[in-house]
Design a protein around this motif. Structure first.
Motif, PDB file in Angstrom:
ATOM      1  N   LYS A  15     -10.165   6.489 103.124  1.00 53.80           N
ATOM      2  CA  LYS A  15      -9.467   5.200 103.149  1.00 53.80           C
ATOM      3  C   LYS A  15      -9.274   4.701 104.590  1.00 53.80           C
ATOM      4  O   LYS A  15      -9.429   3.512 104.874  1.00 53.80           O
ATOM      5  N   LYS A  16      -8.946   5.629 105.509  1.00 55.96           N
ATOM      6  CA  LYS A  16      -8.691   5.254 106.906  1.00 55.96           C
ATOM      7  C   LYS A  16      -9.935   4.631 107.538  1.00 55.96           C
ATOM      8  O   LYS A  16      -9.867   3.587 108.189  1.00 55.96           O
ATOM      9  N   PHE A  17     -11.106   5.282 107.318  1.00 53.98           N
ATOM     10  CA  PHE A  17     -12.351   4.766 107.911  1.00 53.98           C
ATOM     11  C   PHE A  17     -12.766   3.455 107.236  1.00 53.98           C
ATOM     12  O   PHE A  17     -13.280   2.547 107.901  1.00 53.98           O
ATOM     13  N   LEU A  18     -12.555   3.343 105.928  1.00 53.88           N
ATOM     14  CA  LEU A  18     -12.882   2.101 105.219  1.00 53.88           C
ATOM     15  C   LEU A  18     -12.056   0.948 105.766  1.00 53.88           C
ATOM     16  O   LEU A  18     -12.574  -0.148 106.006  1.00 53.88           O
ATOM     17  N   ASN A  19     -10.769   1.209 105.973  1.00 55.48           N
ATOM     18  CA  ASN A  19      -9.871   0.184 106.502  1.00 55.48           C
ATOM     19  C   ASN A  19     -10.301  -0.235 107.907  1.00 55.48           C
ATOM     20  O   ASN A  19     -10.348  -1.427 108.237  1.00 55.48           O
ATOM     21  N   LEU A  20     -10.680   0.765 108.731  1.00 56.22           N
ATOM     22  CA  LEU A  20     -11.121   0.489 110.097  1.00 56.22           C
ATOM     23  C   LEU A  20     -12.414  -0.332 110.095  1.00 56.22           C
ATOM     24  O   LEU A  20     -12.548  -1.305 110.842  1.00 56.22           O
ATOM     25  N   THR A  21     -13.355   0.050 109.239  1.00 53.95           N
ATOM     26  CA  THR A  21     -14.637  -0.671 109.156  1.00 53.95           C
ATOM     27  C   THR A  21     -14.421  -2.124 108.740  1.00 53.95           C
ATOM     28  O   THR A  21     -14.988  -3.053 109.337  1.00 53.95           O
ATOM     29  N   TYR A  31     -18.824  -0.627 118.146  1.00 53.78           N
ATOM     30  CA  TYR A  31     -17.573   0.070 117.850  1.00 53.78           C
ATOM     31  C   TYR A  31     -17.715   1.599 117.852  1.00 53.78           C
ATOM     32  O   TYR A  31     -16.787   2.308 117.456  1.00 53.78           O
ATOM     33  N   ASN A  32     -18.898   2.080 118.263  1.00 55.15           N
ATOM     34  CA  ASN A  32     -19.153   3.522 118.334  1.00 55.15           C
ATOM     35  C   ASN A  32     -18.944   4.187 116.955  1.00 55.15           C
ATOM     36  O   ASN A  32     -18.313   5.241 116.843  1.00 55.15           O
ATOM     37  N   PHE A  33     -19.468   3.550 115.906  1.00 52.64           N
ATOM     38  CA  PHE A  33     -19.355   4.073 114.540  1.00 52.64           C
ATOM     39  C   PHE A  33     -20.627   4.846 114.176  1.00 52.64           C
ATOM     40  O   PHE A  33     -21.735   4.437 114.567  1.00 52.64           O
ATOM     41  N   PRO A  34     -20.525   5.926 113.403  1.00 50.11           N
ATOM     42  CA  PRO A  34     -21.725   6.597 112.877  1.00 50.11           C
ATOM     43  C   PRO A  34     -22.430   5.691 111.869  1.00 50.11           C
ATOM     44  O   PRO A  34     -21.783   5.121 110.984  1.00 50.11           O
ATOM     45  N   VAL A  35     -23.743   5.554 112.007  1.00 47.73           N
ATOM     46  CA  VAL A  35     -24.488   4.554 111.219  1.00 47.73           C
ATOM     47  C   VAL A  35     -24.425   4.849 109.716  1.00 47.73           C
ATOM     48  O   VAL A  35     -24.114   3.959 108.917  1.00 47.73           O
ATOM     49  N   ILE A  52      -7.872  -3.347 101.149  1.00 53.03           N
ATOM     50  CA  ILE A  52      -8.326  -1.965 101.017  1.00 53.03           C
ATOM     51  C   ILE A  52      -7.428  -1.168 100.079  1.00 53.03           C
ATOM     52  O   ILE A  52      -7.917  -0.342  99.295  1.00 53.03           O
ATOM     53  N   ASN A  53      -6.129  -1.411 100.123  1.00 51.37           N
ATOM     54  CA  ASN A  53      -5.204  -0.705  99.218  1.00 51.37           C
ATOM     55  C   ASN A  53      -5.553  -0.947  97.760  1.00 51.37           C
ATOM     56  O   ASN A  53      -5.397  -0.081  96.906  1.00 51.37           O
ATOM     57  N   ARG A  54      -6.031  -2.175  97.485  1.00 51.99           N
ATOM     58  CA  ARG A  54      -6.353  -2.537  96.095  1.00 51.99           C
ATOM     59  C   ARG A  54      -7.518  -1.718  95.546  1.00 51.99           C
ATOM     60  O   ARG A  54      -7.563  -1.392  94.363  1.00 51.99           O
ATOM     61  N   VAL A  55      -8.480  -1.359  96.414  1.00 50.16           N
ATOM     62  CA  VAL A  55      -9.695  -0.687  95.928  1.00 50.16           C
ATOM     63  C   VAL A  55      -9.760   0.797  96.299  1.00 50.16           C
ATOM     64  O   VAL A  55     -10.679   1.494  95.884  1.00 50.16           O
ATOM     65  N   SER A  56      -8.780   1.275  97.077  1.00 55.22           N
ATOM     66  CA  SER A  56      -8.870   2.653  97.579  1.00 55.22           C
ATOM     67  C   SER A  56      -8.803   3.688  96.457  1.00 55.22           C
ATOM     68  O   SER A  56      -9.347   4.784  96.589  1.00 55.22           O
TER      69      SER A  56
END
Length: 631
Positions: free
Chosen positions: A349-355, A386-390, A510-514
C-alpha cells in the motif's frame, strides 16, 4: 444425425464431440446460462462456436487475450466462417466499419476484450446487433481470487440488462471452488447449468526432478523422447541461450517470446508446428490458442508462479491422448529466485500510494483535478526521475489500471532495442579511438551483458544516469554507432498514453482500493506456496497433488508420475550395483553423473553406493571429482 454433429463434421471435420461438449451446446440452445470448467485441450471453443452456427444472428465472444482472439478468428475464417476481432490499435473509423459489417454483413462471431465493452459508443453499437449467444472465455479473470483478475470483467454482467433473453456461457480451464462461486456471482449467471470435467489428465506423467545441471537433464529427456517438445523459461535471454545450447548439442531447436518481431514469431512458430524443429524454447507468452496434438514433452526450467499456470502450460502436451510428460526441473536456488521474482516485487500500500502521488506530481495534477486528462507517458523517464524500480512501478501502474483509476494504453512497451554486430575486441578498438563515447558504451555493456548475442530492450534514461551523461548524448552516441555499423538500433515512437479516470484524491483514492491489493498479494503468496509444496512433497502422487489443489480430493494415484515410478521401482541390489561400479572404473575414471547414467540409477542411490565403496577404501575420489579404484 443431430444438426450440431452435422455442423461439427462440416466445418471442423470431427466425427464426434468430446466429453460434455454436446451437453453444453444443448443447454445454451435451450436458452439457459451455463458454466463450463473444461481442462486445457478440452475443446472449449466448440461449445459456443457450434451453437452460434446453428442459429440466426451473431455470437459475442469476450476474451482477454489478443493472440487468442486473432488465432480463433483466423481459424474460423479458414473454415469460411465470417468472424471479426476488435483488438487494440484499431482506429475509430475502422472500428465503425467493422461494427457495420457485424450488423449488415452476416457475420457469425464478434470477438472483443472486456475493456472494449467499457466504451459507451461501442456498447451502443453492440446493443443493435442480433446477438444469439454471449461467451465469456477465460472467465476466471472475473474473480478477485483468480490467478489473472481483470476488473473490466466485472462490467460484463451489465450485458444482462441489454440482452436479458440471451444465454451466457462462461468458460475456463482452471478454477478452484472459490473462484467458481465468484464467476457465477460476478457474471450474474441465472441458475446456470454447471459442467465440470475432471482435471485429471491420465495420459500425462507429471515429473519433478532435482537437477543441478538442468541442460544435461533436458538433453537426456529430449534424446529419450524425440517428438515435439516445449521448454518454458523465465526470460527472453534464456530463450535464445537454451535454444543455442540445444542446437550445439545436435537438436533442432527454435525459440519464441513476446519481444520478437511478428515475422520472426511466425517463422519460428512454423518451424516447430511443421516439425522442422523438435523443440521450441519459450516464455509464457507462448501457447495460448496453440493446439498441436502430438506434443510429447513440456519442460519447465524454473518454478511457475502458480499451479493454475503450470497446469495450463503442462496441459499443452498429450492432446492426442498418447502418453506425454510434464517435467519440472528444480535446483536448491529456485525457491529464492521465485520469491525474488514473484513475491519481493509485490506492491504494498505504501509504494502504491507513493507511485500514485508521484504520478500526479509528474503531470502537475492539482488535488481535486485531473479527471479525463490524457498524457504521453514514458515509464523509464518516470522511474529514473523518482529512482523507482521499473518492474515494481509497472506492477503498481497495472494495479491502478485494473482498478480503473488510470487507463494505461495497451501499446505500452520499451522504446529502444539494440544489438552489437561486431566482435567485442573491435568494440574495444573503437572505444580506444573514440574516447568521448567510452563512458556511455561501457555503461551499456555492463548493464546489458547479452547485447552481443541478441536484440536487447534498452533503457536510455537508465544508461544516462549510470554514465552520468544527458540522455540526448546517449541517443546521439547510439545514432553514431548505428552509422558506423557497430550496432543495429531501433527506436520506436510508442510511449504509452495514460489517462486519469478520477480526480486526484491521493490517500483517499488508494485507501478505497488497498483491500483488493492486500487480497491479491495474499493470494500470490498462497499460490507460490502451493507450487513449493508441489515440488517439495515427495510422499504423494504428483497428479493427486494437482487434483487436490482444484478440489478433487479423492483421486487415485496416477501410476506414472515421478513419485509413482519411484514407488514402483524395486530398490537396486546394493552389492550388484557396487560390483557394476567397480567394473566400470576398471576401464576408466568416471564422475558420479557418468556412473549414474551408465548404471541407470537415481542420483541418491549412486551416491549411497559410492559412499559405501569409499568407506571400504575400494575406491578414492580424485581432485577433478572423478572416482578411481584404489591401487
Amino acid at each position: 444425425m443431430s444438426e450440431a454433429l452435422e455442423i461439427l463434421k462440416k466445418y471442423w471435420k470431427h466425427n464426434e464431440f468430446r466429453p460434455l461438449q454436446n451437453e453444453i451446446i444443448d443447454t445454451v440452445l435451450s436458452g439457459k446460462d451455463a458454466f463450463a470448467l473444461l481442462p486445457t485441450g478440452g475443446g472449449k471453443s466448440i461449445c459456443f462456436q457450434v451453437p452460434a452456427m446453428m442459429q440466426k444472428g451473431i455470437c459475442l465472444v469476450v476474451s482477454p487475450l489478443v493472440a487468442l482472439m486473432k488465432d480463433q478468428v483466423a481459424n474460423l475464417q479458414s473454415r469460411d466462417i465470417k468472424a471479426i476481432a476488435l483488438t487494440g490499435g484499431i482506429k475509430s473509423d475502422e472500428m465503425i466499419d467493422l461494427l457495420d459489417n457485424c450488423q449488415f454483413g452476416n457475420y457469425k462471431f464478434l470477438y472483443l476484450s472486456p475493456e472494449r465493452l467499457q466504451s459507451e459508443w461501442i456498447l451502443e453499437r453492440i446493443k443493435n446487433l442480433d446477438i444469439n449467444l454471449i461467451a465469456i472465455d477465460e472467465a476466471h479473470c472475473v474473480s478477485q481470487w483468480g490467478h489473472d483478475f481483470r476488473p473490466a470483467y466485472l462490467k460484463i454482467s451489465n450485458l444482462k440488462t441489454h440482452f436479458p433473453n440471451v444465454p451466457f456461457l462462461a468458460l475456463t480451464a482452471s478454477a478452484t471452488a472459490r473462484v467458481k462461486e465468484d464467476i457465477i456471482k460476478e457474471l450474474g449467471l441465472e441458475k446456470p447449468v454447471l459442467y465440470q470435467e475432471s482435471f485429471a489428465r491420465k495420459n500425462i506423467a507429471y515429473m519433478v526432478f532435482e537437477a543441478e545441471d538442468k541442460l544435461f537433464k533436458i538433453e537426456q529427456i529430449l534424446k529419450k523422447n524425440p517428438q515435439p517438445s516445449i521448454i518454458y523459461v523465465r526470460n527472453r535471454k534464456s530463450c535464445l541461450d537454451i535454444s543455442s545450447q540445444l542446437q550445439t548439442l545436435g537438436f533442432k531447436a527454435t525459440y519464441y517470446h513476446g519481444g520478437l518481431p511478428s515475422r520472426e514469431k511466425d517463422k519460428n512458430m512454423s518451424l516447430w508446428m511443421e516439425e522442422k524443429a523438435q523443440v521450441i524454447v519459450a516464455t509464457n507468452a507462448f501457447g495460448m490458442g496453440i493446439d498441436k496434438a502430438n506434443v510429447k514433452t513440456v519442460i519447465h526450467t524454473q518454478l511457475p508462479e502458480n499451479i493454475e499456470n503450470y497446469y495450463q502450460e503442462a496441459g499443452r502436451s498429450g492432446r492426442n491422448r498418447d502418453k506425454a510428460f510434464a517435467v519440472l526441473l528444480t535446483s536448491p536456488s529456485d525457491r529464492f529466485q521465485a520469491e525474488s521474482q514473484f513475491i519481493n516485487t509485490l506492491v504494498d500500500k505504501k509504494f502504491l500510494n507513493l507511485t500514485y502521488n508521484k504520478l500526479n506530481n509528474y503531470f502537475q495534477i492539482a488535488y481535486g483535478e485531473g479527471i479525463n486528462e490524457t498524457f504521453t507517458f514514458n515509464l523509464n523517464h518516470f522511474c529514473s526521475k523518482y529512482n523507482f524500480p521499473v518492474l515494481k512501478t509497472y506492477k503498481a501502474l497495472q494495479f491502478l489500471d485494473r482498478q480503473s483509476i488510470i487507463s494505461l494504453s495497451q501499446e505500452f512497451s520499451e522504446k529502444i532495442s539494440l544489438q552489437f554486430i561486431i566482435p567485442s575486441k573491435e568494440v574495444v578498438r573503437y572505444i580506444s579511438l573514440n574516447p568521448n563515447g567510452e563512458e556511455i558504451i561501457l555503461a551499456i555493456l555492463r548493464t546489458y551483458p547479452g547485447v552481443y548475442e541478441m536484440d536487447t530492450v534498452f533503457n536510455s534514461a537508465l544508461i544516462a544516469k549510470k554514465s552520468n551523461h544527458p540522455e540526448k548524448e546517449v541517443l546521439a552516441i547510439l545514432e553514431k554507432l548505428k552509422e558506423k555499423q557497430i550496432i543495429e538500433y531501433r527506436s520506436k515512437n510508442n510511449d504509452a498514453s495514460l489517462t486519469f479516470n478520477e480526480i486526484r484524491e491521493d490517500e483517499r483514492t488508494i485507501n478505497r482500493v488497498s483491500k483488493y491489493l492486500e487480497k491479491q498479494n495474499q493470494l500470490k503468496k498462497e499460490q507460490l506456496k502451493s507450487v513449493l509444496d508441489y515440488v517439495k512433497e515427495d510422499s504423494i502422487c504428483k497428479s493427486k497433488l494437482i487434483l487436490a489443489y482444484f478440489g478433487e480430493k479423492d483421486a487415485d494415484e496416477c501410476g506414472i508420475c515421478s513419485y509413482c515410478i519411484t514407488k514402483k521401482r524395486s530398490p537396486k541390489d546394493p552389492d550388484a550395483l557396487s560390483k557394476k561400479i567397480i567394473e566400470l572404473l576398471q576401464n576408466e575414471d568416471l564422475n558420479s553423473r557418468e556412473l549414474q547414467n551408465r548404471t541407470q540409477t537415481s542420483k541418491d542411490t549412486i551416491i549411497f553406493a559410492l559412499q559405501a565403496l569409499l568407506e571400504k577404501e575400494i575406491i578414492i575420489v580424485k581432485s577433478n571429482n572423478t572416482y578411481t579404484l584404489k591401487s
